[in-house]
Scaffold this active site. Structure first.
Site, PDB file in Angstrom:
ATOM      1  N   CYS A 230      38.233 -14.851  43.674  1.00  0.00           N
ATOM      2  CA  CYS A 230      38.581 -13.453  43.755  1.00  0.00           C
ATOM      3  C   CYS A 230      39.683 -13.607  42.448  1.00  0.00           C
ATOM      4  O   CYS A 230      40.386 -13.787  43.290  1.00  0.00           O
ATOM      5  CB  CYS A 230      38.346 -13.022  44.818  1.00  0.00           C
ATOM      6  SG  CYS A 230      39.139 -11.275  44.252  1.00  0.00           S
TER       7      CYS A 230
ATOM      8  N   CYS B  31      42.258 -10.707  43.949  1.00  0.00           N
ATOM      9  CA  CYS B  31      43.126 -11.527  44.558  1.00  0.00           C
ATOM     10  C   CYS B  31      44.003 -12.254  44.257  1.00  0.00           C
ATOM     11  O   CYS B  31      44.858 -12.646  44.504  1.00  0.00           O
ATOM     12  CB  CYS B  31      42.354 -12.194  46.105  1.00  0.00           C
ATOM     13  SG  CYS B  31      41.102 -11.191  46.179  1.00  0.00           S
ATOM     14  N   ASP B  32      43.714 -13.400  43.804  1.00  0.00           N
ATOM     15  CA  ASP B  32      44.459 -14.570  43.578  1.00  0.00           C
ATOM     16  C   ASP B  32      45.108 -14.554  42.079  1.00  0.00           C
ATOM     17  O   ASP B  32      46.075 -15.556  42.362  1.00  0.00           O
ATOM     18  CB  ASP B  32      43.744 -16.026  43.976  1.00  0.00           C
ATOM     19  CG  ASP B  32      43.018 -15.462  45.288  1.00  0.00           C
ATOM     20  OD1 ASP B  32      44.071 -15.538  46.435  1.00  0.00           O
ATOM     21  OD2 ASP B  32      42.181 -16.488  45.982  1.00  0.00           O
TER      22      ASP B  32
END
Ligand code: NDP
Length: 311
Positions: free
Chosen positions: A136, A139-140
């Site tokens: 992701c 997300c990261d």
């Protein structure tokens, strides 16, 4: 045999949000947590985009808080996995771990989706260590600001994520297994025209390098056989997701990729009393906050369905 008013299958942000709303509406929800209690956030490190957490929160910690809130309103949270259903029967039947049979007036499906991985030993090991392997970018990606990363995949998701990463990172290698993209032309052009994205066509990852954190990747050109080592700090995989909906096939309308089809502006499925939320029915947004939003919708829809039946 046990009968429940509201059975929730799955325990990610969608399932727990449905549980909070259903419990507060006195539907006495019973939740089965499934194979991966807490869902995909359990394998995420820091979550910085979930509203209400201004300094961020670890994925597992966020899920612990979701659970605590659902328990506070007396959701009956149980370990176990739904392995078979009969959603044509009235009431609906669900089997847990192939043994226990439960009947339910309403079923909320929140079984989520699982990211697909390449399946390399080094990839899994570094992912499990939180060492820089992620599925992701949204997300990261932030953790790799100014660094060099690689992303595997050639679909719309990979292109979108590569572009997202290109704005944060010094350089993005895109590892494409064929000599062409699967993504739409517009998405393909976007990555081709981004200066700090280098596309490696006909390329497959042999190994993600690094003992505890990602330090590089060994890439093989599957036409020439040539091996190349790239130095990277983050390794992203964007080769698709698999919705966890197999047991519903034959009952619930699924699209060609297996995602549950819900009626517009609702969580309703083709079967009365069965509602779907979260990544099992969303292949577009796939965020914890959108999953939580649809979990809320599912519980409200279930409550209204039961009210209309006079329950
Ligand atoms: P897709 O299934 O479309 O693409 C998966 C990609 O991963 C393909 O390029 C495939 O390669 C590659 N791949 C699969 N397995 C491997 C492997 N083992 N090693 C290397 N590469 C591999 O998934 P997406 O998540 O990209 O998209 C899912 C759906 O969501 C699509 O319908 C897409 O259009 C849609 N979507 C739309 C967006 C938008 O419109 N903004 C944004 C994101 C998604 P190959 O091509 O060789 O098979």
């Amino acid at each position: 045999m046990e009968h429940v008013k509201c059975l929730i299958i799955g325990s990610g942000p969608a399932g727990f949000t449905a549980a909070v709303y259903a419990a507060r509406a006195d539907l006495k929800p019973v939740m089965y947590e499934g194979m991966e209690p807490g869902g995909q956030l359990m394998i995420t490190t820091e979550v910085e985009n979930f509203p209400g957490f201004p300094v961020g929160v670890q994925g597992p910690e966020l899920m612990a808080q979701f659970k605590e809130q659902a328990l506070r309103f007396k959701t009956d949270v149980r370990t176990g996995m739904a392995t078979k259903v009969d959603l044509h029967s009235i009431p609906k039947k669900v089997w847990i771990d192939d043994e226990k049979e439960i009947t339910a007036d309403t079923v909320i499906i929140a079984t989520g989706a699982s990211a697909k991985w390449l399946g390399l030993e080094s990839e899994m090991r570094l992912r499990n260590l939180g060492g820089g392997v992620s599925a992701c970018a949204v997300c990261d990606g932030f953790f790799y600001r100014g660094k060099e990363v690689a992303i595997v995949g050639a679909g719309d998701t990979a292109c979108e994520e590569a572009h997202y990463l290109s704005k944060l990172c010094a350089k993005v290698y895109m590892i494409v297994r064929r000599d062409q993209f699967r993504a739409s032309k517009a998405m393909k052009h976007r990555v081709e025209n981004t200066a700090n994205i280098e596309i490696l066509y006909s390329s497959e990852t042999q190994e993600v390098l690094g003992d505890h954190v990602v330090e590089g990747a060994l890439i093989k050109n599957n036409v020439t056989g040539e091996l190349r080592e790239i130095k990277i700090d983050g390794f992203f995989v964007a080769i698709g997701h698999q919705p966890n909906t197999k047991i519903f096939d034959g009952f619930i309308d699924l699209d060609e990729q297996g995602y549950i089809i819900t009626k517009p502006d609702s969580s309703k499925t083709n079967i009365d009393g069965v509602f779907a939320c979260g990544d099992a029915q969303d292949k577009i947004y796939r965020q914890a906050i959108t999953a939580a939003g649809t979990g809320c919708m599912a519980a409200l829809d279930a409550e209204r369905y039961l009210a209309a039946l006079g329950h």
